[in-house]
Design a protein around this motif. Structure first.
Motif, PDB file in Angstrom:
ATOM      1  N   LEU A  82       0.968  -1.170  -0.024  1.00  0.00           N
ATOM      2  CA  LEU A  82       0.071   0.235  -0.012  1.00  0.00           C
ATOM      3  C   LEU A  82       0.844   1.146   0.025  1.00  0.00           C
ATOM      4  CD1 LEU A  82      -2.790  -0.899   2.423  1.00  0.00           C
ATOM      5  CD2 LEU A  82      -3.022  -1.002  -0.078  1.00  0.00           C
ATOM      6  N   GLU A  83       2.067   1.254   0.879  1.00  0.00           N
ATOM      7  CA  GLU A  83       2.760   2.607   0.986  1.00  0.00           C
ATOM      8  C   GLU A  83       3.473   2.630  -0.580  1.00  0.00           C
ATOM      9  OE1 GLU A  83       7.044   3.958   2.943  1.00  0.00           O
ATOM     10  OE2 GLU A  83       5.747   2.152   3.940  1.00  0.00           O
ATOM     11  N   TRP A  84       3.880   1.593  -1.304  1.00  0.00           N
ATOM     12  CA  TRP A  84       4.459   1.458  -2.675  1.00  0.00           C
ATOM     13  C   TRP A  84       3.487   2.103  -3.777  1.00  0.00           C
ATOM     14  CZ3 TRP A  84       8.423   2.806  -5.361  1.00  0.00           C
ATOM     15  CH2 TRP A  84       8.550   2.230  -6.669  1.00  0.00           C
ATOM     16  N   GLN A  85       2.190   1.895  -3.404  1.00  0.00           N
ATOM     17  CA  GLN A  85       1.336   1.936  -4.623  1.00  0.00           C
ATOM     18  C   GLN A  85       0.888   3.380  -4.280  1.00  0.00           C
ATOM     19  OE1 GLN A  85       0.240   0.357  -6.739  1.00  0.00           O
ATOM     20  NE2 GLN A  85      -1.521   1.383  -7.498  1.00  0.00           N
ATOM     21  N   ALA A  86       0.926   3.966  -3.149  1.00  0.00           N
ATOM     22  CA  ALA A  86       0.760   5.518  -2.764  1.00  0.00           C
ATOM     23  C   ALA A  86       1.777   6.111  -3.701  1.00  0.00           C
ATOM     24  CB  ALA A  86       0.535   5.817  -1.352  1.00  0.00           C
ATOM     25  N   LEU A  87       2.749   5.872  -3.484  1.00  0.00           N
ATOM     26  CA  LEU A  87       3.939   6.649  -3.998  1.00  0.00           C
ATOM     27  C   LEU A  87       3.838   6.647  -5.629  1.00  0.00           C
ATOM     28  CD1 LEU A  87       7.092   5.263  -1.948  1.00  0.00           C
ATOM     29  CD2 LEU A  87       6.196   7.546  -1.940  1.00  0.00           C
ATOM     30  N   LEU A  88       3.575   5.419  -6.265  1.00  0.00           N
ATOM     31  CA  LEU A  88       3.402   4.947  -7.482  1.00  0.00           C
ATOM     32  C   LEU A  88       2.054   6.144  -7.994  1.00  0.00           C
ATOM     33  CD1 LEU A  88       3.799   1.500  -8.201  1.00  0.00           C
ATOM     34  CD2 LEU A  88       5.328   3.389  -8.826  1.00  0.00           C
ATOM     35  N   HIS A  89       1.107   6.071  -7.181  1.00  0.00           N
ATOM     36  CA  HIS A  89       0.006   6.950  -7.513  1.00  0.00           C
ATOM     37  C   HIS A  89       0.056   8.534  -7.525  1.00  0.00           C
ATOM     38  CE1 HIS A  89      -4.154   8.941  -6.960  1.00  0.00           C
ATOM     39  NE2 HIS A  89      -4.265   8.253  -7.824  1.00  0.00           N
ATOM     40  N   ARG A  90       1.180   9.008  -6.640  1.00  0.00           N
ATOM     41  CA  ARG A  90       1.322  10.427  -6.795  1.00  0.00           C
ATOM     42  C   ARG A  90       2.178  10.732  -7.760  1.00  0.00           C
ATOM     43  NH1 ARG A  90       1.606   9.596  -0.937  1.00  0.00           N
ATOM     44  NH2 ARG A  90       3.981   9.165  -1.061  1.00  0.00           N
ATOM     45  N   ARG A  91       3.061   9.685  -8.085  1.00  0.00           N
ATOM     46  CA  ARG A  91       3.896  10.167  -9.567  1.00  0.00           C
ATOM     47  C   ARG A  91       3.001   9.918 -10.682  1.00  0.00           C
ATOM     48  NH1 ARG A  91       6.417  11.126 -12.976  1.00  0.00           N
ATOM     49  NH2 ARG A  91       8.773  11.089 -13.475  1.00  0.00           N
ATOM     50  N   GLY A  92       1.907   9.257 -10.627  1.00  0.00           N
ATOM     51  CA  GLY A  92       1.080   9.090 -11.852  1.00  0.00           C
ATOM     52  C   GLY A  92       1.644   7.763 -12.685  1.00  0.00           C
ATOM     53  N   TRP A  93       2.170   6.776 -11.659  1.00  0.00           N
ATOM     54  CA  TRP A  93       2.740   5.687 -12.387  1.00  0.00           C
ATOM     55  C   TRP A  93       1.988   4.404 -11.979  1.00  0.00           C
ATOM     56  CZ3 TRP A  93       8.693   6.172 -12.868  1.00  0.00           C
ATOM     57  CH2 TRP A  93       9.110   7.231 -13.638  1.00  0.00           C
ATOM     58  N   ALA A  94       0.998   4.534 -11.285  1.00  0.00           N
ATOM     59  CA  ALA A  94       0.340   3.275 -10.435  1.00  0.00           C
ATOM     60  C   ALA A  94      -0.153   2.370 -11.381  1.00  0.00           C
ATOM     61  CB  ALA A  94      -1.016   4.056  -9.807  1.00  0.00           C
ATOM     62  N   ALA A  95      -0.708   2.397 -12.530  1.00  0.00           N
ATOM     63  CA  ALA A  95      -1.008   1.580 -13.600  1.00  0.00           C
ATOM     64  C   ALA A  95      -0.329   1.400 -14.882  1.00  0.00           C
ATOM     65  CB  ALA A  95      -2.600   1.507 -13.823  1.00  0.00           C
ATOM     66  N   PRO A  96       1.136   0.864 -15.061  1.00  0.00           N
ATOM     67  CA  PRO A  96       1.536   1.224 -16.102  1.00  0.00           C
ATOM     68  C   PRO A  96       0.896   0.848 -17.578  1.00  0.00           C
ATOM     69  CG  PRO A  96       2.989   0.216 -14.630  1.00  0.00           C
ATOM     70  CD  PRO A  96       1.492   0.469 -14.210  1.00  0.00           C
ATOM     71  N   SER A  97       0.012  -0.303 -17.415  1.00  0.00           N
ATOM     72  CA  SER A  97      -0.575  -0.755 -18.905  1.00  0.00           C
ATOM     73  C   SER A  97      -2.006  -0.392 -18.935  1.00  0.00           C
ATOM     74  CB  SER A  97      -0.521  -2.292 -18.667  1.00  0.00           C
ATOM     75  OG  SER A  97      -1.577  -2.815 -17.752  1.00  0.00           O
ATOM     76  N   TRP A  98      -2.365   0.726 -17.966  1.00  0.00           N
ATOM     77  CA  TRP A  98      -3.827   1.026 -18.199  1.00  0.00           C
ATOM     78  C   TRP A  98      -3.977   2.191 -19.411  1.00  0.00           C
ATOM     79  CZ3 TRP A  98      -7.081   1.866 -13.099  1.00  0.00           C
ATOM     80  CH2 TRP A  98      -7.146   0.502 -12.475  1.00  0.00           C
ATOM     81  N   PRO A  99      -4.783   2.534 -19.934  1.00  0.00           N
ATOM     82  CA  PRO A  99      -4.778   3.805 -20.825  1.00  0.00           C
ATOM     83  C   PRO A  99      -4.908   4.905 -19.786  1.00  0.00           C
ATOM     84  CG  PRO A  99      -7.147   2.628 -20.838  1.00  0.00           C
ATOM     85  CD  PRO A  99      -6.192   1.780 -20.017  1.00  0.00           C
ATOM     86  N   THR A 100      -4.552   6.019 -20.347  1.00  0.00           N
ATOM     87  CA  THR A 100      -4.465   7.272 -19.735  1.00  0.00           C
ATOM     88  C   THR A 100      -5.827   7.919 -19.489  1.00  0.00           C
ATOM     89  OG1 THR A 100      -4.516   8.628 -21.784  1.00  0.00           O
ATOM     90  CG2 THR A 100      -2.392   8.066 -20.709  1.00  0.00           C
ATOM     91  N   GLU A 101      -6.854   7.518 -20.213  1.00  0.00           N
ATOM     92  CA  GLU A 101      -8.180   7.823 -19.689  1.00  0.00           C
ATOM     93  C   GLU A 101      -8.651   7.322 -18.354  1.00  0.00           C
ATOM     94  OE1 GLU A 101     -11.581   6.150 -21.934  1.00  0.00           O
ATOM     95  OE2 GLU A 101      -9.983   5.315 -22.889  1.00  0.00           O
ATOM     96  N   HIS A 102      -8.298   6.405 -17.899  1.00  0.00           N
ATOM     97  CA  HIS A 102      -8.500   5.889 -16.732  1.00  0.00           C
ATOM     98  C   HIS A 102      -7.439   5.950 -15.474  1.00  0.00           C
ATOM     99  CE1 HIS A 102     -11.972   3.955 -18.433  1.00  0.00           C
ATOM    100  NE2 HIS A 102     -11.657   3.476 -19.307  1.00  0.00           N
TER     101      HIS A 102
END
Length: 403
Positions: A46-66
């Protein structure tokens, strides 16, 4: 795979390295480097996911619209490899599993509600597929869901459910009708784990970790609004998601990192002078390179939203069997120091039942020597989950050989 990076991709790699260097705390590096299970410690995830989310990298394979990155196959490969080299934790299950299913089959309300909460980690997901009599033969599932007004009333059990003890949502397959074909009458359902009537019981793994669970459902009410796709047509959603589970997992990058560690750090001079061990190591390295090339093609297809069919089965077989071979090499390299049960030096994916975990616990050798047997035990399940490899070989025989 020799990427032959373009200047743009090399710049992206440097950007990833800079982010990892600044974002990863010693605690997070420890959680990623010393993890023993398929997924790392829940709090670290969860801590790592929060860091990725703040960076905008939470979902590398998702489209930007989501809220995703919409990265190319090479960018996703670069990120995965650099994350592994840096010792970063894994991402939660929902990002690469139920997220793509909701994007493909969910309605606008489901996308708006579930996807943002998945990115932040507010919703932490587990998978409700297997049952005591329905594992690799998933179409044999029997958990009933009977319509009552605006709800489905669910009764039955799910088993081998990873992290159900910490998840607050489950994506689940339930039987809504019984027909001549077992694949008919199955519905894909999203269940709030705080719903009344849900009871989670631990299954302690051979490594001693409480990561797996059995879940009992006693007339659990789930709104019809939580059906993904159409009622009785959940098998369509499940097949799509299983392609992601079997084919969307990139095994090669992690295997290459582990093989590099065995060659550089783990195996002493005596082992590297042993022609039998070095031959096994070289053979495994060659097969991982082959898997790497195949993964690039499959991930490109998934990125273009193309079905990969039986290729997913081939990738799952090769990836999980190579995972086991790599842990066998690590166990051999660890030698007699791997005999002692020392989970305290690692960062398990869940509590060790009956063992008081103390960080930096005494280790009779190097930490990797204590971790090798725990990873070995965990990887034994790899050829079983997501459809046993015997089932995958049957799929290949039918689809590719016409048998």
């Amino acid at each position: 795979m020799n990427l032959g990076l373009s200047p743009q991709d090399a710049a992206f790699r440097d950007e990833v390295r800079a982010f990892l260097d600044s974002a990863l705390t010693p605690k997070l590096r420890r959680a990623g480097t010393l993890m023993t299970s398929v997924y790392c410690d829940h709090d670290a995830q969860l801590e790592w996911q929060a860091l990725l989310h703040r960076r905008g990298w939470a979902a590398p394979s998702w489209p930007t619209e989501h809220g995703g990155c919409d990265w190319s196959v090479i960018q996703r490969y670069i990120f995965t490899r650099e994350r592994l080299l840096a010792g970063a934790p894994t991402s939660p299950l929902g990002i690469n599993m139920v997220g793509p299913a909701i994007m493909r089959f969910g309605n606008d309300a489901q996308k708006a509600f579930f996807l943002p909460r998945m990115l932040t980690g507010e919703h932490f997901w587990c998978q409700g597929y297997s049952e005591p009599q329905a594992g690799s033969d998933l179409a044999a599932l029997a958990m009933r869901a009977v319509r009552d007004g605006d709800d489905l009333v669910c009764t039955g059990t799910k088993i081998w459910t990873t992290h159900a003890n910490v998840a607050n949502w489950m994506f689940c397959l339930v039987r809504t009708t019984t027909g001549p074909r077992r694949q008919q009458g199955i519905t894909f359902l999203l269940i709030d784990m705080d719903s009344p009537g849900i009871d989670v019981k631990p299954i302690v793994m051979s490594s001693g970790e409480w990561v797996q669970n059995q879940i009992f459902f006693d007339e659990v009410r789930v709104p019809l609004a939580n059906i993904v796709g159409h009622i009785d047509d959940g098998w369509t959603v499940a097949k799509y998601l299983l392609e992601y589970e079997r084919g969307g997992t990139a095994y090669a990058a992690e295997l290459q990192v582990k093989l590099d560690a065995i060659r550089r750090n783990l195996a002493g001079d005596a082992l590297l002078d042993d022609p039998l061990f070095t031959a096994r190591l070289a053979e495994t390295e060659i097969e991982v390179e082959v898997l790497d090339a195949m993964e690039a093609e499959i991930l490109a297809a998934l990125g273009d939203d193309r079905a990969i069919g039986a290729d997913a089965s081939m990738m799952k077989i090769l990836g999980t069997e190579l995972q086991q071979r790599v842990t066998e090499l690590a166990l051999d390299a660890a030698g007699p120091m791997a005999r002692a049960y020392q989970p305290g030096v690692a960062v398990p994916g869940g509590p060790i039942v009956g063992y008081p975990i103390v960080l930096d616990d005494y280790c009779s050798g190097q930490p990797w020597q204590a971790i090798a047997p725990l990873r070995y035990l965990n990887e034994r399940a790899g050829t079983i989950y997501a459809g046993a490899n015997e089932i995958q070989r049957g799929i290949l025989a039918k689809a590719e050989l016409g048998l």
